[in-house]
Design a protein around this motif. Structure first.
Motif, PDB file in Angstrom:
ATOM      1  N   ALA A   1       0.849  -1.209   0.000  1.00 20.65           N
ATOM      2  CA  ALA A   1       0.000   0.000   0.000  1.00 20.65           C
ATOM      3  C   ALA A   1       0.874   1.246   0.000  1.00 20.65           C
ATOM      4  CB  ALA A   1      -0.928   0.011   1.215  1.00 20.65           C
ATOM      5  N   VAL A   2       0.539   2.171  -0.876  1.00 13.36           N
ATOM      6  CA  VAL A   2       1.245   3.455  -0.933  1.00 13.36           C
ATOM      7  C   VAL A   2       0.209   4.568  -0.821  1.00 13.36           C
ATOM      8  CG1 VAL A   2       3.121   2.577  -2.371  1.00 13.36           C
ATOM      9  CG2 VAL A   2       1.119   3.557  -3.446  1.00 13.36           C
ATOM     10  N   PRO A   3       0.594   5.704  -0.292  1.00 14.47           N
ATOM     11  CA  PRO A   3      -0.379   6.793  -0.178  1.00 14.47           C
ATOM     12  C   PRO A   3      -0.737   7.335  -1.560  1.00 14.47           C
ATOM     13  CG  PRO A   3       1.806   7.515   0.528  1.00 14.47           C
ATOM     14  CD  PRO A   3       1.888   6.044   0.297  1.00 14.47           C
ATOM     15  N   ASP A   4      -2.020   7.542  -1.826  1.00 12.00           N
ATOM     16  CA  ASP A   4      -2.396   8.170  -3.092  1.00 12.00           C
ATOM     17  C   ASP A   4      -2.351   9.695  -2.927  1.00 12.00           C
ATOM     18  OD1 ASP A   4      -4.822   9.191  -2.084  1.00 12.00           O
ATOM     19  OD2 ASP A   4      -5.873   7.317  -2.541  1.00 12.00           O
ATOM     20  N   TYR A   5      -2.704  10.415  -3.993  1.00 13.16           N
ATOM     21  CA  TYR A   5      -2.504  11.875  -3.964  1.00 13.16           C
ATOM     22  C   TYR A   5      -3.370  12.575  -2.921  1.00 13.16           C
ATOM     23  CZ  TYR A   5      -6.915  12.419  -6.410  1.00 13.16           C
ATOM     24  OH  TYR A   5      -8.237  12.399  -6.717  1.00 13.16           O
ATOM     25  N   THR A   6      -4.414  11.909  -2.439  1.00 13.59           N
ATOM     26  CA  THR A   6      -5.262  12.546  -1.418  1.00 13.59           C
ATOM     27  C   THR A   6      -4.696  12.350  -0.013  1.00 13.59           C
ATOM     28  OG1 THR A   6      -6.587  10.573  -0.954  1.00 13.59           O
ATOM     29  CG2 THR A   6      -7.311  11.965  -2.789  1.00 13.59           C
TER      30      THR A   6
END
Ligand code: FRU
Length: 550
Positions: A133-138
């Motif tokens: 899991a990686v942080p998305d732009y939000t």
């Protein structure tokens, strides 16, 4: 490097040297309890963090193994931070942890044992299909961490919660997976709360509403449960939890509103206790809580001592059967195997201003259980419910020496005979003016604990010696209230009313150390208080406390 042993604990979990913080991935597996923890391989301040690893058959004696997880891949090259373990049928234990990548972004990774049949779980592999899991732009890439133990639902999905924030709102994101490799973020967070800041080390688990002896496994989906969501607030370095209802179909947890959802919420421990994590112990069917007790000494002295931080004695976690509105905690029974010399006191009245010494044990390394009977509440000071007293303010103003009606009474730990230094742990009973019911305050006051001078005005140069306090939800109909303290040189863990309110304190006396420490029961209230029973034991050092991380 030399290590100063004067204040090191004897029966708490502590590696021989260097810094530790969060407990990670606690687990019972093939006859062993596993504890991983955040560990600085190079010194007594935070940094260079790896997952150190120790195993135990009884949660008392520990053996150190090689580090399980350390930065080595692009997806964790700048850090291997906190996480958890899930026992996945067919796969064995799987670690979920936060890795820091080259850009300092926080991402979630998994690791699997090289050999799941090895009860020691010595070697861990970090597969190349990481991260999961990686942080998305939000999302906030510098505040996205500490995945919880995952649970499995009837819909065929695993779910885990990852702590985060959006501006000042604390958030727990839910991720779902069918195969424990591909994870998808759910539409909504499991829960969030404005102005609580970053949610570190979330923990989410059920407790039984009908069985008050056993814990529940995470996957429990029956009707007789409430759920607990705990978060660690990095702004204040303390935790709070709520009880509530979990709606698996909606991926939502809703607090039941009986206690505040925020800063004034219920706490596992009202003292120096952080980044805690529970696990379900299949061996004894109990849920066990680990927590990190940070230092209260100055940073300079941590460095010169060569060590910093310890883990509290593991505690069982249950719903409080008397009110079903909070949890209760109790030191695991195994710790009682360390009890040795023993003294007992029975039916002793303690009048105002009296202080009785508990002799015949080693007060700096002890386990004490005492049951008080306060008799009548006639003299109890009024408590005006219209004013929102914070327990902390009350404790600060009405310390152990301010005469009251019923109380203050309790234990004086790690004390010099003239009370130049002492750490009092005590109750003060008020009477709620609207209900006429008792309102009980519990304090563990570190202010008089040490004569040591601060080194300067900066936070890192000051000792952390606050009063700690919480209310205790007891009705005192039979007049009784109990207190247990585990005293271990620089840590005092206290359990009020069989674990309804718990306070851990780290203290650094300079005179009340080793043989020069004393233990007393005291009463500074006008009402005479009866010690129905007091049992105190010296505590042995475990034969094997070789947490020898290097
Ligand atoms: C909590 C914490 C976690 C993080 C870890 C790093 O004490 O800040 O949020 O994963 O420590 O060591």
């Amino acid at each position: 490097e030399s290590v100063n042993h004067l204040h090191r604990s004897a029966f708490h979990f502590q590696p021989p040297k260097h810094w530790i913080n969060d407990p990670n991935g606690p687990l019972y597996y093939k006859g062993f309890y596993h504890l991983f923890y955040q560990y600085n391989t190079k010194g007594a301040v935070w940094g260079n963090i790896v997952w150190a690893h120790s195993v135990s058959k009884d949660l008392v004696n520990w053996e150190a193994l090689e580090h399980a997880i350390y930065p080595s891949k692009w997806f964790d090259i700048k850090g291997t931070w906190s996480g958890s373990i899930t026992l996945v049928p067919g796969k064995g234990p799987v670690i979920l942890y936060t890795g820091i990548n080259q850009n300092e972004t926080q991402i979630q990774n998994y690791a699997i044992p090289e050999d799941p049949s090895d009860p020691y779980l010595r070697k861990w592999i970090k597969p190349d299909d990481n991260p999961v899991a990686v942080p998305d732009y939000t999302m906030n890439g510098s505040d996205f961490r500490d995945p919880t133990t995952a649970w499995f639902s009837k819909d065929g999905h695993w779910r885990t919660v990852v702590g985060s924030r959006r501006k000042h709102r604390g958030i727990g994101y839910i991720y779902r997976s069918k195969d424990f490799k591909h994870w998808v973020k759910a539409k909504h967070p499991i829960h969030s709360k404005e102005s609580t800041g970053m949610w570190e080390c979330p923990d989410f688990f059920p407790v039984s509403t009908t069985d008050f002896e056993n814990g529940l496994d995470l996957d429990y989906a029956g009707p007789n449960a409430k759920h607990v969501l705990k978060v660690s607030l990095d702004m204040t370095r303390y935790e709070y939890y709520t009880l509530g209802k979990y709606y698996p179909n909606k991926d939502r947890y809703v607090p039941n509103g009986e206690s505040p959802d925020g800063w004034d919420g219920l706490r596992f421990d009202y003292g120096n206790f952080y980044a805690s994590k529970t696990f379900f112990d299949y061996k004894k069917n109990r849920r066990i809580l680990w927590g990190w007790a940070n230092e209260s000494d100055t940073v300079e002295d941590d460095i010169s001592k060569g060590w910093a931080g310890l883990q509290v004695i593991p505690r069982t976690v249950l719903l409080d059967s008397t009110n079903k509105k909070q949890l209760v905690f109790w030191p695991i029974e195994e710790i009682e195997s360390l009890r040795s010399s023993y003294v007992r006191m029975n039916n002793k009245d303690i009048k105002m201003g009296q202080r009785l010494e508990v002799k015949g044990i080693t007060p700096a390394q002890a386990d004490v259980e005492v049951t008080f009977n306060v008799g009548s509440l006639e003299k109890a000071e009024p408590f005006d419910p219209s004013y929102t007293y914070k327990p902390l303010d009350l404790c600060r103003v009405k310390g152990s020496n301010v005469t009251g009606g019923v109380g203050p009474f309790g234990l004086i730990t790690l004390a010099t005979p003239d009370l130049e230094e002492y750490t009092p742990v005590f109750f003060r009973v008020f009477k709620d003016t609207s209900t006429n019911k008792p309102k009980v305050l519990m304090c563990s006051d570190a202010r008089p604990s040490s004569l040591k001078q601060d080194r300067g005005p900066l936070k890192q140069d000051r000792m952390y010696k606050p009063p700690f306090a919480g209310f205790v939800d007891v009705d005192l109909t039979d007049g009784r209230i109990s207190l247990r303290s585990l005293i271990d040189h620089s840590v005092v863990e206290s359990f009020g009313a069989l674990g309804k309110t718990v306070i851990t304190s780290r203290v650094y006396p300079i005179k009340a150390v080793k043989e020069n420490a004393h233990l007393y029961v005291f009463n500074n209230g006008t009402q005479t208080v009866n010690v129905e029973s007091l049992d105190a034991w010296s505590m042995e050092r475990p034969l094997q406390m070789n947490n020898g991380a290097t």
